[in-house]
Design an enzyme around this catalytic site. Structure first.
Site, PDB file in Angstrom:
ATOM      1  N   LYS A   1      41.159  44.093  42.050  1.00 15.22           N
ATOM      2  CA  LYS A   1      40.615  43.445  40.861  1.00 15.22           C
ATOM      3  C   LYS A   1      41.326  43.972  39.622  1.00 15.22           C
ATOM      4  O   LYS A   1      41.577  45.174  39.507  1.00 15.22           O
ATOM      5  CB  LYS A   1      39.110  43.706  40.780  1.00 15.22           C
ATOM      6  CG  LYS A   1      38.376  42.982  39.656  1.00 15.22           C
ATOM      7  CD  LYS A   1      36.876  43.251  39.770  1.00 15.22           C
ATOM      8  CE  LYS A   1      36.070  42.568  38.669  1.00 15.22           C
ATOM      9  NZ  LYS A   1      34.618  42.828  38.813  1.00 15.22           N
TER      10      LYS A   1
ATOM     11  N   SER B   1      31.675  39.062  38.845  1.00 21.01           N
ATOM     12  CA  SER B   1      32.915  38.905  38.104  1.00 21.01           C
ATOM     13  C   SER B   1      34.142  39.019  38.988  1.00 21.01           C
ATOM     14  O   SER B   1      35.249  38.663  38.574  1.00 21.01           O
ATOM     15  CB  SER B   1      32.988  39.973  36.995  1.00 21.01           C
ATOM     16  OG  SER B   1      32.971  41.285  37.542  1.00 21.01           O
TER      17      SER B   1
ATOM     18  N   SER C   1      28.456  42.086  40.765  1.00 15.80           N
ATOM     19  CA  SER C   1      29.775  41.476  40.885  1.00 15.80           C
ATOM     20  C   SER C   1      30.452  41.720  42.227  1.00 15.80           C
ATOM     21  O   SER C   1      31.451  41.072  42.543  1.00 15.80           O
ATOM     22  CB  SER C   1      30.690  41.991  39.767  1.00 15.80           C
ATOM     23  OG  SER C   1      30.201  41.582  38.508  1.00 15.80           O
TER      24      SER C   1
END
Length: 602
Positions: free
Chosen positions: A78, A152, A176
């Site tokens: 990420k 997210s 997330s």
């Protein structure tokens, strides 16, 4: 359906690489080809140069595969987690910087033989559960194009579900690492706070952030957790927690379910039925369902965005907000700017209230082993979320927002594929430190669903057999240094057909030293007066009596085998060092273990 002979899970890929039927370079090249074939440029923000990644994979041939738990496994990270040599954007071009060193979690992955492929897309500054708040585009949900990917950690979840890589890192502050897992029919592991270091991670709420894991199976997630988990002396939020070991499904398991009328599905009858069916599955597996009061957990969740923790999000972007507010996504800007309205008195009032609620939660867990809740109450299309971005995002956090505030660990697992083609998942929650329990029961539930994994109709692999008990004729030995999984001398144990029984710590009766003049570098564990030392991370391995004799006979000075006391009070044979060898050695007890110390040296 994809052939079962093609290695897709971490376990299958590592086995194929070790057997030589597929090379790490071929697997890495396959990932890049699949990314091109997918054609969704919103999944990754940055890709590594393919030739560079393949060269790194080829270089693994010079190492002993038995010492690399993630030998040649492609990984996506990420883009709020640092990877040396790649930009970190947090999905905000104006914020971007070039990372000069790996985040601690990434460094541990590399040391275990993983190959980083690139940086995945996210809701900007990890603020959101929807996956639509990025200037780099909206990744298409791997299951249904019209659904949001979830956030997210949007790109990370889609990349695993679509089969681009078998492992990705996300982060999880308010859900997330769980909501995107459900929406893409994969596993999302949210570890206990401080178990995986967050050094090198762009904070969302620094006191609550976790590095999370996305994989196709629970066993794969545990394999990644075993590599990344452990104390990091350079991370002030790291804790001396250990991942623990998988066990058989426990007898007498008690799972908490909300009282009648407390569940919220926002009118989604399909999700409501899928949750009820999941509870029936748990009872068929032998679990007892025990009602608990969910309202205090809801009250905790309201603190996250209505309280001062929004100010933590503001800390990261306040300078950018002041100098270039238009560089920030308008929804992200609207949410975080509210943090400026929180006062010091508001903060302390919220902390006092949270402490009260923690005590209530602790009491709830005295009667149950874990909670089982929907991962999210419903699912939304991208069009719906774009039309109503804040309210629908908030709904998705119904069962996730309270988790890190209460220091719980979580495991999101697929539970059903609804008739309308929307995935439904459940999340197991337990007090911090119970990660192994959640994995041990979650893997059995997931296997029992017989759901295909991800979006590519992959059949679930058979559950690996577990054996954490000594077989007849075996001897247990605790290792503390270069013989740990993934370390330089672990091959000496695997060559003797050693079996890893568990990862744990010693009693606080030892000092730990980095010995001088040893090749490869080795530590020394020295017994001191009871309670005057530190708890040191160890692995307990099983060897046959014959193999144990060979192993002990090969030990060089100043190493010796004695009796170690573990944190649970049990005794086991293990490595000790003579006091004389520590006279000019560095005391590294504060690191809590060899893996953390070696990560610091890199």
């Amino acid at each position: 359906m994809v052939s079962e002979s093609v290695p897709e899970t971490i376990a299958a890929i590592v086995a194929a690489h070790r057997a030589g039927t597929v090379t790490p370079a071929q697997t890495v090249a396959r990932s890049y080809q699949r990314i091109r074939d997918r054609g969704d440029t919103a999944i990754f923000i940055t890709l590594r140069n393919e030739a560079e990644a393949i060269a790194e994979a080829e270089a693994l041939a010079a190492k002993d595969p038995a010492t690399l738990p993630l030998y040649g496994v492609p990984v996506g990270v990420k883009d709020n987690i640092d990877v040396a040599g790649l930009p970190t954007t947090a999905a905000c071009p104006a914020f971007a910087y070039n990372a000069t060193r790996d985040a601690s979690a990434v460094a541990r992955l590399r040391a275990a033989g993983a190959i980083i492929i690139g940086k995945t897309n996210l809701d900007q500054f990890a603020t959101g559960l929807v996956g639509v708040r990025s200037p780099y585009g909206i990744p298409k949900n791997a299951i249904r194009d019209d659904l949001i990917p979830g956030g997210s950690s949007s790109g990370s979840a889609v990349a695993v579900s679509a089969g681009l890589v078998p492992l990705t890192l996300g982060t999880d502050t308010a859900g997330s690492g769980r909501v995107p897992a459900m929406l893409n029919n994969i596993v999302g592991l949210k570890p206990s706070l401080g178990l995986i270091p967050t050094a090198g991670v762009v904070p969302a709420c620094r006191t609550l952030d976790c590095v999370s894991i996305f994989t196709l199976t629970v066993d794969d997630a545990v394999a990644a957790l075993d590599v990344m988990g452990g104390y990091d002396a350079h991370d002030p939020y790291s804790r001396k927690r250990v991942p623990g070991s998988l066990t058989e499904f426990p007898k007498g398991l008690k799972l908490g379910v909300p009282r009648n009328g407390q569940l919220i599905f926002f009118g989604d009858k399909a999700s409501e039925k899928a949750y009820a069916d999941a509870l029936k599955r748990w009872t068929s597996l032998g679990a007892t369902l025990v009602e608990f009061d969910l309202e205090p957990f809801y009250e905790t969740a309201r603190l996250l965005y209505d309280g001062p923790w929004v100010a933590e999000r503001l800390l990261v972007i306040r300078d950018l907000l002041a100098s270039a507010p238009d560089a920030i996504h308008p929804v992200t800007r609207e949410i975080t700017i509210a943090g400026a309205r929180q006062s010091a008195t508001d903060t302390f009032a919220a902390l006092y209230k949270l402490q009260e609620l923690k005590r209530v939660a602790e009491q709830a867990f005295t009667a149950i082993d874990a909670l089982v809740l929907p991962t999210a109450p419903t699912a939304y299309t991208t069009a719906q979320v774009l039309a109503n971005p804040i309210e629908l995002n908030s709904r998705l956090g119904t069962y996730t927002n309270f988790v890190n505030l209460l220091d719980l660990c979580g495991l999101a697992i697929p539970a059903a594929m609804r008739a309308d083609g929307i995935p439904f998942g459940i999340t197991l929650l337990a007090p911090g430190g119970e990660d192994a329990l959640l994995a041990s029961i979650g893997r059995v539930f997931h296997a029992d669903t017989k759901l295909p994994v991800g979006a590519r109709a992959l059949p679930q692999p058979a559950l690996a057999l577990l054996s954490t008990e000594l077989a007849a004729g075996e001897i247990a030995i605790a290792v503390v240094g270069a013989h740990l999984s993934g370390m330089a001398l672990n091959g000496e144990l695997t060559a003797l057909n050693g079996r890893l029984l568990k990862a744990t710590t010693t009693a606080p009766d030892y000092k730990f030293y980095a010995l001088n003049g040893t090749t490869p570098a080795k530590p020394g564990l020295l017994r001191v007066a009871d309670g005057t030392g530190s708890e040191i991370a160890v692995e307990v391995w099983a060897l046959s009596a014959e193999a144990f004799g060979k192993f002990v006979a090969s030990l060089p000075q100043p190493m010796s085998i004695g009796t170690l006391t573990l944190c649970d009070g049990s005794n086991v044979k293990g490595f000790l060092v003579e006091a004389k060898a520590t006279e000019d050695a560095r005391d590294i007890s504060s690191f809590g273990g060899w893996r953390a110390y070696m990560a610091e040296k890199k």
